[in-house]
Design a protein around this motif. Structure first.
Motif, mmCIF file in Angstrom:
data_model
loop_
_atom_site.group_PDB
_atom_site.id
_atom_site.type_symbol
_atom_site.label_atom_id
_atom_site.label_comp_id
_atom_site.label_asym_id
_atom_site.label_seq_id
_atom_site.Cartn_x
_atom_site.Cartn_y
_atom_site.Cartn_z
ATOM 1 N N VAL A 1 4.699 8.163 -0.463
ATOM 2 C CA VAL A 1 4.459 8.124 0.973
ATOM 3 C C VAL A 1 4.095 9.527 1.453
ATOM 4 O O VAL A 1 4.903 10.440 1.383
ATOM 5 C CB VAL A 1 5.706 7.598 1.721
ATOM 6 C CG1 VAL A 1 5.464 7.584 3.224
ATOM 7 C CG2 VAL A 1 6.083 6.210 1.227
ATOM 8 N N ILE B 1 0.055 6.980 4.927
ATOM 9 C CA ILE B 1 0.476 6.251 6.123
ATOM 10 C C ILE B 1 -0.729 5.972 7.014
ATOM 11 O O ILE B 1 -0.917 4.840 7.484
ATOM 12 C CB ILE B 1 1.564 7.033 6.883
ATOM 13 C CG1 ILE B 1 2.864 7.023 6.066
ATOM 14 C CG2 ILE B 1 1.798 6.451 8.272
ATOM 15 C CD1 ILE B 1 3.927 7.962 6.580
ATOM 16 N N GLN C 1 9.111 -1.077 0.795
ATOM 17 C CA GLN C 1 8.278 -0.076 1.464
ATOM 18 C C GLN C 1 7.467 -0.714 2.596
ATOM 19 O O GLN C 1 7.288 -0.110 3.655
ATOM 20 C CB GLN C 1 7.334 0.599 0.478
ATOM 21 C CG GLN C 1 8.006 1.610 -0.413
ATOM 22 C CD GLN C 1 6.991 2.369 -1.241
ATOM 23 O OE1 GLN C 1 6.255 1.795 -2.030
ATOM 24 N NE2 GLN C 1 6.957 3.684 -1.042
#
Length: 133
Positions: free
Chosen positions: A30, A35, A91
């Motif tokens: 991440v 993102i 996630q």
């Protein structure tokens, strides 16, 4: 010969499913770039669905083996069902919680197929408008 061919096909399908599970158990790193990429992709998918008049969109489908209880809590609509998620499905839930929930999107999870009458794959749906939950 037909049975042998069918058995070979079943073996390939089981191997592909095992490979998929192994892949989905590995978390995606991440980063802010990741993102932003996922947000663009998901929001594009939602815009397409909304343009068709839909109030929800399937954003992830995965084997119930990626739930520690094989989807039991989810199927029984238990409040803590997200705690059973592992790997990338976890996630995905965290992404919704951290980046989309505050924008008014809901998340719906359900068993989407029932092979031989048993829970199979899980679907995660983003919802909005009247379908929000």
């Amino acid at each position: 010969m037909a049975k042998a061919s069918k058995d070979a096909g079943t073996g390939r399908a089981e191997k592909a499913r095992e490979d998929l599970i192994k892949s989905l158990l590995q978390p995606v790193p991440v980063t802010p770039e990741k993102i932003a990429e996922v947000k663009r992709r998901v929001l594009g998918q939602l815009r397409t669905a909304a343009a068709k008049g839909d109030k929800e969109a399937l954003v992830m489908r995965f084997p119930n083996a990626l739930c520690t209880d094989k989807g039991r809590a989810l199927n029984n609509n238990e409040k803590d069902w997200p705690s059973t998620l592992i790997g990338r499905p976890l996630q995905a839930f965290e992404f919704w919680r951290d980046h989309l929930k505050s924008q008014g999107y809901g998340l719906k999870a359900m068993i989407v197929d029932w092979p031989q009458g048993l829970p199979g794959d899980v679907g995660l749906f983003l919802t909005w408008g009247d379908a929000k939950r």
